[in-house]
Design a protein around this motif. Structure first.
Motif, short mmCIF file in Angstrom:
data_model
loop_
_atom_site.label_atom_id
_atom_site.label_comp_id
_atom_site.label_asym_id
_atom_site.label_seq_id
_atom_site.Cartn_x
_atom_site.Cartn_y
_atom_site.Cartn_z
N ALA A 1 2.23 -33.61 -9.67
CA ALA A 1 1.67 -33.01 -10.89
C ALA A 1 1.75 -31.49 -10.86
O ALA A 1 1.75 -30.85 -11.92
N VAL A 2 1.82 -30.91 -9.67
CA VAL A 2 1.98 -29.45 -9.57
C VAL A 2 3.25 -29.01 -10.30
O VAL A 2 3.28 -27.95 -10.94
N LEU A 3 4.31 -29.81 -10.22
CA LEU A 3 5.56 -29.48 -10.91
C LEU A 3 5.40 -29.53 -12.42
O LEU A 3 6.00 -28.75 -13.15
N VAL A 4 4.57 -30.46 -12.91
CA VAL A 4 4.30 -30.54 -14.35
C VAL A 4 3.57 -29.28 -14.80
O VAL A 4 3.91 -28.68 -15.83
N ILE A 5 2.56 -28.88 -14.05
CA ILE A 5 1.80 -27.67 -14.41
C ILE A 5 2.71 -26.45 -14.39
O ILE A 5 2.63 -25.58 -15.28
N LEU A 6 3.60 -26.38 -13.40
CA LEU A 6 4.53 -25.26 -13.32
C LEU A 6 5.45 -25.22 -14.54
O LEU A 6 5.66 -24.15 -15.14
N SER A 7 5.99 -26.36 -14.93
CA SER A 7 6.91 -26.39 -16.08
C SER A 7 6.18 -26.09 -17.38
O SER A 7 6.73 -25.42 -18.27
N GLN A 8 4.95 -26.54 -17.54
CA GLN A 8 4.18 -26.22 -18.75
C GLN A 8 3.87 -24.73 -18.82
O GLN A 8 3.95 -24.13 -19.89
N ILE B 1 -7.30 -30.98 -21.86
CA ILE B 1 -6.10 -30.67 -21.07
C ILE B 1 -6.47 -30.55 -19.59
O ILE B 1 -5.79 -31.10 -18.72
N ALA B 2 -7.56 -29.84 -19.29
CA ALA B 2 -8.00 -29.70 -17.89
C ALA B 2 -8.30 -31.06 -17.27
O ALA B 2 -7.95 -31.33 -16.11
N ALA B 3 -8.95 -31.94 -18.05
CA ALA B 3 -9.29 -33.27 -17.53
C ALA B 3 -8.02 -34.07 -17.21
O ALA B 3 -7.94 -34.74 -16.17
N VAL B 4 -7.01 -34.01 -18.08
CA VAL B 4 -5.77 -34.74 -17.83
C VAL B 4 -5.04 -34.17 -16.62
O VAL B 4 -4.47 -34.91 -15.81
N LEU B 5 -5.08 -32.83 -16.46
CA LEU B 5 -4.45 -32.23 -15.29
C LEU B 5 -5.12 -32.68 -14.00
O LEU B 5 -4.45 -32.91 -12.98
N VAL B 6 -6.44 -32.82 -14.02
CA VAL B 6 -7.15 -33.32 -12.84
C VAL B 6 -6.70 -34.74 -12.52
O VAL B 6 -6.41 -35.08 -11.37
N LEU B 7 -6.63 -35.59 -13.55
CA LEU B 7 -6.19 -36.96 -13.34
C LEU B 7 -4.76 -37.01 -12.81
O LEU B 7 -4.43 -37.83 -11.94
N MET B 8 -3.90 -36.11 -13.30
CA MET B 8 -2.53 -36.06 -12.80
C MET B 8 -2.49 -35.71 -11.32
O MET B 8 -1.76 -36.32 -10.53
N LEU B 9 -3.27 -34.70 -10.92
CA LEU B 9 -3.27 -34.30 -9.52
C LEU B 9 -3.80 -35.41 -8.63
O LEU B 9 -3.32 -35.61 -7.51
N TYR B 10 -4.80 -36.15 -9.11
CA TYR B 10 -5.34 -37.25 -8.32
C TYR B 10 -4.45 -38.50 -8.40
O TYR B 10 -4.72 -39.49 -7.74
#
Length: 566
Positions: free
Chosen positions: A255-262, A241-250
């Motif tokens: 992607a910050v909005l995705v992290i907020l909604s999750q 999950i952390a790896a995918v979040l890094v890829l989303m931010l890059y």
């Protein structure tokens, strides 16, 4: 023979027996002692190669309690293979649908800006151009596009092909999420709707980061839901999950909005208390669970740690984004027109399509509430509703403009809820406690209407050109000759994609008079003004040139080309 359950050549194997036969290992005690035909009254679990449990609807499998064990197992296996075939067909149709008209439409302004950067040579050159070029951009999609260009060239379809691939893969991940939430039949139906969803189709044909962001958003939700509710508690899942979040931010700061909604989905899943009579055991005595249990605070903590690790790894690039002042003057004001525009753009600028989606979504919300799946509903609503107000507040504060591509990543739950709701529409509407085996006629009609509308919107979109970069570049190619001085303020590099020879004639001369014509080496001046630049670099030149008969003018869509000879 499975666990010795044989009776005169026929069998009624226990749930544990069949699950062990499929390689599941241990089975939860609350399901272990039920006869298999009772377990299948609502749903049972089977195991894929990675040993994760997924719900499968019993009516789709059509299990008969009188079948022999071997026959039962073979029949299940055949049905599962059939489901996989259907998924392959849907993915194939989605891929072909996205390939159609891929190279018909010329690259538009933002695509040309990305192409100029991604084709900029070395990795350091791309990063340097990116820091100096597009506002608030992350680099991952630029490098993916560069890799595709190395393999396939610099044509429009080659620069867009990676978006087609990610758009098609998004349909597959969407199917996995829908199956995990609602079972196989709803997943197949919802995936058909998503494969033809106009916004997903639109941005799967555009050489920008939005298709990759949508794919990574779906992948992050798939991993998170399975980590929290799928029985997988291994720490490797949180690392993934952390790896995918890094890829989303890059891929995009959105992607910050995705992290907020999750995060909101996890917290609400933990705090939400079912109404009296509503619990995880479902709405009927003896029925299998139909909704998620509460998430645990420890899982929220682990997700926060995964997100924090992603932000730490993103910090080297975040420094450049924060330092860049490229924010426009205030251009959005919260009003009724903006809300109506959001609704229209959800249907890819079509009110009828937006209406179809919202009607189906409301039907799905009603069905989820009637079937006591409130936690599932909260997950989907936070995915869709949290990013929109957060984005509007941010863009109004920053003076940026709203575009529906900024919330593309938040649109899949519309199709998930709509697919669930419409698949329940039938003679008894949403009162059914279990999903019917046969898809209702209204559901089939809805899918057909949406597919026809989507194809119509897609072909209309393929003919729409917001700015005629190609026509302007071709005019210059046919017109420019030795001794000409060409000024194209703000758009030199973009025009050079279609007319590489323009570079030899570039000058910076916006004098509305003779200007460089005073030089013996210059015989003609050509000034190309892009009409959609704000502030307009041609503002002072344009008015004076239009009043001077020495200047001729040729207009293209979104362009004004001025020419003056000695």
């Amino acid at each position: 023979m499975v666990n010795g359950h044989l009776s005169s050549g026929r069998c009624k194997p226990s749930a544990r027996a069949v699950l062990i036969a499929f390689g599941a290992g241990e089975v939860p005690e609350r399901r272990a002692n039920l006869p298999l035909h009772q377990v299948t009254i609502d749903r049972f679990f089977f195991v894929e190669s990675h040993f994760r449990l997924h719900p499968v609807n019993r009516e789709f499998l059509q299990w008969s309690p009188e079948d022999t064990t071997l026959y039962c197992l073979l029949r299940i296996w055949f049905r599962l293979l059939l489901m996989k075939k259907y998924v392959g067909i849907i993915l194939g149709i989605a891929f072909v649908h996205r390939l159609v008209f891929l190279g018909t439409r010329q690259l538009w302004t933002d695509e040309l800006m990305q192409a100029r950067i991604s084709l900029g040579g070395s990795a350091s050159g791309i990063l340097q151009r990116l820091r100096e070029g597009m506002d608030l951009a992350s680099p991952l999609d630029f490098f993916v596009q560069r890799g595709m260009a190395i393999l396939l060239g610099n044509s429009a379809w080659a620069l867009r092909l990676h978006a087609v691939l990610f758009g098609t893969l998004s349909v597959w991940i969407f199917f996995r999420i829908a199956r995990f939430l609602f079972g196989e039949k709803v997943a197949l139906y919802a995936s058909v709707l998503f494969a033809f969803f106009p916004l997903a189709y639109h941005y799967s044909q555009e050489g920008r980061p939005y298709a990759l962001l949508l794919f990574l958003t779906l992948l992050s939700y798939d991993l998170l839901l399975r980590q929290v509710y799928g029985g997988d508690r291994r720490w490797q899942g949180w690392l993934a999950i952390a790896a995918v979040l890094v890829l989303m931010l890059y891929t995009s700061p959105l992607a910050v909005l995705v992290i907020l909604s999750q995060g909101c989905g996890l917290v609400l899943s933990t705090l939400w208390k079912p109404a009296v009579g509503e619990d995880a055991a479902g709405g009927e005595s003896g029925s299998a669970p139909v909704d998620f249990d509460s998430a645990k605070w420890s899982q929220i903590l682990l997700y926060v740690l995964a997100a924090a690790a992603a932000f730490v790894l993103f910090f080297p690039w975040m420094r450049y984004i924060w330092a860049r002042p490229g924010i426009a003057p205030a251009s959005e004001i919260l009003n009724a027109k903006l809300i109506l525009r959001i609704i229209k753009e959800l249907g890819d600028n079509s009110y009828p399509m937006a209406g179809l989606l919202l009607i189906a979504m409301l039907t799905g919300i009603r069905a989820l509430l009637r079937h006591r799946r409130s936690r599932t509903l909260w997950w989907l609503l936070t995915w869709f509703l949290v990013p929109i107000p957060a984005l509007l507040v941010l863009e109004i504060w920053a003076g940026y403009f709203f575009a529906v591509r900024h919330i593309l990543h938040a649109t899949p739950p519309i199709l998930l809820i709509a697919g669930y709701g419409v698949s329940y529409v039938g003679e008894r509407l949403t009162i059914l406690p279990h999903l019917p085996y046969q898809m209702s006629s209204p559901a089939i009609a809805y899918a057909g209407l949406m597919i026809i509308s989507s194809v119509y919107i897609g072909q209309a979109h393929s003919r729409s050109e917001p700015a005629d970069w190609l026509g302007t570049a071709n005019f210059l190619r046919q017109t420019v000759r030795a001794g000409d001085a060409v000024s194209a303020p703000g758009v030199y590099a973009l025009l050079e994609y279609y007319y590489p020879g323009l570079e030899g004639s570039r000058v910076d001369d916006l004098d509305a008079g003779a200007g460089m014509l005073a030089s013996e080496a210059v015989t003609r001046r050509i000034v190309v003004c892009y009409d959609k630049l704000y502030p307009d670099p041609c503002g002072g030149f344009r008015g004076a040139a239009q009043k001077d008969p020495a200047w001729g003018k040729r207009e293209f869509k979104s362009f004004s080309v001025f020419l003056r000879a000695k």
